[in-house]
Design an enzyme around this catalytic site. Sequence first.
Site, PDB file in Angstrom:
ATOM      1  N   ASP A 130       8.772  -4.644  -7.410  1.00 29.19           N
ATOM      2  CA  ASP A 130       9.115  -4.723  -5.940  1.00 29.19           C
ATOM      3  C   ASP A 130       8.955  -3.439  -5.404  1.00 29.19           C
ATOM      4  OD1 ASP A 130       7.619  -5.915  -3.968  1.00 29.19           O
ATOM      5  OD2 ASP A 130       9.395  -7.000  -3.523  1.00 29.19           O
ATOM      6  N   GLU A 151       6.306   1.380  -4.605  1.00 25.67           N
ATOM      7  CA  GLU A 151       4.817   1.701  -4.448  1.00 25.67           C
ATOM      8  C   GLU A 151       5.196   3.686  -4.688  1.00 25.67           C
ATOM      9  OE1 GLU A 151       4.006  -1.377  -3.829  1.00 25.67           O
ATOM     10  OE2 GLU A 151       5.783  -0.947  -2.151  1.00 25.67           O
ATOM     11  N   ASP A 173       2.240  -8.202  -0.299  1.00 25.00           N
ATOM     12  CA  ASP A 173       2.630  -9.235   1.265  1.00 25.00           C
ATOM     13  C   ASP A 173       1.401 -10.074   2.022  1.00 25.00           C
ATOM     14  OD1 ASP A 173       4.821  -9.490   0.115  1.00 25.00           O
ATOM     15  OD2 ASP A 173       5.425  -7.562   1.255  1.00 25.00           O
TER      16      ASP A 173
END
Length: 818
Positions: free
Chosen positions: A426, A429, A502
């Site tokens: 997670d 990015e 999300d």
Amino acid sequence: MEVSKDSLSTVLDVNDLEDDIQHVNNPIVGLEPIVKKYLAAVKEYRQEGNSFFFSDGSAQVEVRVVSDEIIRVRLAPQGVFLEEFSYALSHTEQKVTVFSCIEDEHTYSVQTNTVACVINKSDFLVSFEDIHGHLINQDLSAMHWEENVDFGGYYVYATKKCNEEESFFGLGDKSSDFNLRGNRYINWNTDAYSFGKGQDPLYRTIPFYMGINEGISYGIFFDNTFKSHFDFACQDKDKISFWADGGEMQYYYIHGPHMMDVLKRYHSLTGTHQMPAKWTLGFHQCRWSYYPEKKVKDIARNFRERKIPCDAIYLDIDYMDGYRCFTWNRKYFPDPARMMKELADDGFKMVVIIDPGIRVDENYRIFKEGKQNNYFCRRCDDYFMEGHVWPGRCQFPDFTNPKVREWWGGLFKELVDAGVAGVWNDMNEPAVFGSGTFPVDVRHNYDGFHGSHRKAHNIYGMQMVRSTYEGLKKLQKNKRPFTITRAGYSGVQRYATVWTGDNVASWEHLKIGIVQCQRLSISGISFCGTDIGGFSGEPDGELFARWIQMGVFSPFMRAHSAGDTAEREPWSFGQEYEDINRKFIELRYRLLPYIYSAFWEHYRHSFPILRPLVMQEQENVLTHSIQDIFTFGDKILVAPVSDPGATSKNVYLPAGKWYNYWTHESFVGGQEHLIPAPIDSMPIFVKAGSVIPESPLMQYVGEYEVDELIFQIYYSDYEVNSFYFEDHDDTFAFEQNIYLEKKYVVNGDHKSMTIVQTVEGLFTPRYETYDLKIIGLPFTPSKVLIDGKEFTNDLEFDDLKRVRIKSSKNFRRIEILA
């Protein structure tokens, strides 16, 4: 001193040169302004192997024949190409049968036996034709570039002509409508919490799209990791443009003529998902966060007591000690190995989250190792790149460094030894609180091809999950790794599954998720899913149930929610919705043999798992705008219900004959049908002639050994092929042909039906018999022949009017006669 003739010549040449130099007080005079520059007329051409080089006297373009159907185009503004390197490519060998370059008065044509890349001599416009001379894709203006004075290199551009009826699909998980036409997009991996419809950019960069022009499909893969941009007839309805803030203009033209052909060839460049362990295809339950241990055990107990199948429970960041990666909070989880052993005994796998941010803490072993070995990212002036994420002040590994990837992969040893079965990557990015992401001046090793974060940003998450996958593969010996990633670039499918990030508990987001999963699947990332129920916000029971129904036909099926929301397990909305959710999760488990076979078809043959209707009938313009109906594999069509209060749905069925999965009623394709869809149902159809393998109901994958396999076989009056795959479910033995691939051919007429089975592979299952359920016979059977011998048992008809036949698993031919 005697001067040689050569030396004298040199002196004279230098003097002549100095005479030509204009000495001025202002050195700026004579510099060209920084403007976009376009390729001019072709002046030179040469060939080196399967590459053809064309030059306008300054810039150079390489046209490389990659395969019979793939041609790469590459631009060097000053005539010098960058070194060859790509994280996207899987380095599989391509086959080129024959190629040549044919010159005439106006053009050069680089040809294979399938496609031609044509270059106009006068203006350097590039176009692509099929072997019959049909024009499929063409430049509107010549490739161009503009110098980047701040960072070096160039902004690079390509502009293509957009035809009036042309449609576009792909680009990964964009949240817009399925057809990309009329929109502009940015590729820059972004932590997009609670993103909205049309918000851009999102979490992944997949610079690949497919066009359909006059019924013919083609693909463009723009392999450039810098921030990239795509305009599909948004600014100008007559053109498509794609460009990047750095790197090279390097794109692959991928020929069709069908979308399926294009996508399979894209997979030949970038690879497919690895074959997953079957348990990863079951239902997964996640929340931010389940803790302490008592809570985790309570969740597990509820699944088993309520008889709701489930294979995996997830631990979010709160399982760690102060959010330090690779640690445990011993207050919440005093003995992780014991806990995971007890969960495993009850059929549950444990998946844990890992983020890239490593807390700056001299007493923290991971930080000390990374610092001592210079594994963390540095800024341009050699300071460590630091940012705040969950642990506080953090430094970040440079996953573009092979040594860092190997180190990171080895750090999972203690988690694996304790019993962790999968890893969820997670925040990669990469996400940084406050600033959003890394500064662009951060330096990266880039596997020896060094660059700044401008170049590495979009592949950072992919290289993180690559190191996770490779580490787990070593540590788990012969078990298939299970990894998930939020961020990625083209080719990330070789290392991970993805989810759409999300999302929000809303009907709009259910609709968005249906589109995103299809788009990811036709963009090379088939193993995908959404946070069922929505990550943020509060779903009601109806929305959650409809999302579960859609999730059954998402390749990755996981419920997940934020910590500041009400709990949302399948039983959280009362008995009525619990029963509905159980029914559909059970359906997922009954269909696992079919789902697992679809993954094998993807892995071995490069077929997408979810297939939009436009992929079934690309010549039918109507399907270009249908985005809420798709097939899972090529046999089961689903139409998720995504409107509150809906009790029916209009469903377009592709040409052919289809059966309602629930009622077995037959429908003619090529038209729309109004289908009842009460809250406890969803329109599901099966293609005529299909052989659908099903499993006896289990509470988790491998709960018990199957003693009989079930097949639902649907009558067809034309020949239809199906297949079924089975192996050890979670090892790499299939690579040594320890598997079975069973192929079935079904055909029939008004008074007979035949089923032919062939088998390939060396796996030996324990069951010996099949329970065959024959659906849709237009006649009453009186005789059944199995391999020429008459079936002497009574022909059974069940409550759904299916003819049931018990046969040996080794049958070759079954004939059902009127």
